[in-house]
Design an enzyme around this catalytic site. Sequence first.
Site, PDB file in Angstrom:
ATOM      1  N   ASP A   7       0.859  -1.188   0.000  1.00  0.00           N
ATOM      2  CA  ASP A   7       0.000   0.000   0.000  1.00  0.00           C
ATOM      3  C   ASP A   7       0.890   1.231   0.000  1.00  0.00           C
ATOM      4  O   ASP A   7       2.058   1.183   0.416  1.00  0.00           O
ATOM      5  CB  ASP A   7      -0.922   0.023   1.221  1.00  0.00           C
ATOM      6  N   SER A   8       0.320   2.341  -0.456  1.00  0.00           N
ATOM      7  CA  SER A   8       1.069   3.594  -0.459  1.00  0.00           C
ATOM      8  C   SER A   8       1.307   4.106   0.956  1.00  0.00           C
ATOM      9  O   SER A   8       2.199   4.925   1.178  1.00  0.00           O
ATOM     10  CB  SER A   8       0.310   4.659  -1.258  1.00  0.00           C
ATOM     11  N   CYS A  70      -4.242  -1.225  -2.200  1.00  0.00           N
ATOM     12  CA  CYS A  70      -4.352   0.220  -2.400  1.00  0.00           C
ATOM     13  C   CYS A  70      -5.247   0.425  -3.611  1.00  0.00           C
ATOM     14  O   CYS A  70      -4.953  -0.068  -4.702  1.00  0.00           O
ATOM     15  CB  CYS A  70      -2.973   0.817  -2.638  1.00  0.00           C
ATOM     16  N   GLU A 155      -4.063   9.197   8.387  1.00  0.00           N
ATOM     17  CA  GLU A 155      -2.603   9.083   8.461  1.00  0.00           C
ATOM     18  C   GLU A 155      -2.025   9.909   9.606  1.00  0.00           C
ATOM     19  O   GLU A 155      -0.982   9.574  10.159  1.00  0.00           O
ATOM     20  CB  GLU A 155      -1.967   9.524   7.136  1.00  0.00           C
ATOM     21  N   CYS A 189     -11.343   3.071  -0.388  1.00  0.00           N
ATOM     22  CA  CYS A 189      -9.955   3.339   0.012  1.00  0.00           C
ATOM     23  C   CYS A 189      -9.700   2.548   1.279  1.00  0.00           C
ATOM     24  O   CYS A 189     -10.554   2.519   2.185  1.00  0.00           O
ATOM     25  CB  CYS A 189      -9.723   4.830   0.255  1.00  0.00           C
ATOM     26  N   HIS A 191      -7.925   3.127   3.742  1.00  0.00           N
ATOM     27  CA  HIS A 191      -7.836   3.919   4.970  1.00  0.00           C
ATOM     28  C   HIS A 191      -9.208   4.111   5.621  1.00  0.00           C
ATOM     29  O   HIS A 191      -9.308   4.317   6.838  1.00  0.00           O
ATOM     30  CB  HIS A 191      -7.267   5.313   4.680  1.00  0.00           C
TER      31      HIS A 191
END
Length: 364
Positions: A7-8, A70, A155, A189, A191
């Site tokens: 994942d990024s 991702c 994040e 996503c 996240h």
Amino acid sequence: MPIGIFDSGYGGLTILKEIRRRLPQYDYLYLGDNARAPYGSRSFELVYDFTLQAVNALFERGCQLVILACNTASAKALRSIQQNDLPKIDPSKRVLGVIRPTVEALPGVSASKHIGLLATPGTVASHSYALEMEKMDPEMTITEHACPMWVPLVENNEANSPGADYFVKKYIDEILAKDTLIDTLVLGCTHYPLLIEKISEYVGSDMKVISQGALVAESLADYLSRHHEIETKCGKEGGLKFLTTENQEKFDEIASFFIDSEVHSQRITLQSPCRSETSELLESIKEHMPEEAIPLLDAFITLYPSDDEAYTIRGIKHWALGQRSLAINNYLSAIRINPESRAKMALQAANDILDYYNKDLLNP
């Protein structure tokens, strides 16, 4: 040989967590390109470049199968890697994404056949979900909506802040205003599951909210059951290791929050093609910037690197030196290479840095 999970940033850990819950017997190697996250607003070319670097890094460490956990990488890079790169690298290796497993689960979920997709700007711009759904069930309607602030909130560990409430409500109100028949929201996503409690507060009890982790895990289990040539190469000692391009201590702290267990990572570098030229230009810029402005410049470059990076850096340099016309020419070159260029922001940001300190370095 471990199964690679890429994942990024940190979001892919929500996928890893569900995969390990469903398939605990396998070995896993997680790679987060946290130093260059987020990918959501980057160009197709740069996401492909970064993703291929990460896939190669996992292949070099023994992975035969890599999951792009991702959505942006799955949308912008997966097909090119599968069709163009794998035949050259090693035709026996595999790279899978997260979009198809999610779409395959949707037709039986929505009664109204109207689905809302909440995702990053990059995933929305790719229309990957709509294209996949068109193949699977043309009668389904997908309304896409970008949520650019949700990844930064997660994040930066702000998922429970008042700011998170504001942006969660804002994006949900916006997508539901686009289509009042939506009865299912897809969190496009990895996240976004960290925001699911707040999301549920603002959508009401009748709205279905779909996160990807369990869907991807079940799809992987099915894939391995059908592809014994891959399954037999996967290590089965229940091992788990972590790689990051970010500071290890920072990654370990945040990753532990995502997967509810202690994390000890190893830092690696994924080299960007124009990084050496960029470093030289940055040093040149700093010679002419006010000393107290350099931390701001460093922070800006860290946040906004891109495939047009060299032109953007040259533009900042010329702007700092008061050479406005040369700066603008470089910014325009960057924008021609990449219409989504950060050069548009660099123009104002470089000027703001100088104005903030009220310093005239050289006469134009």
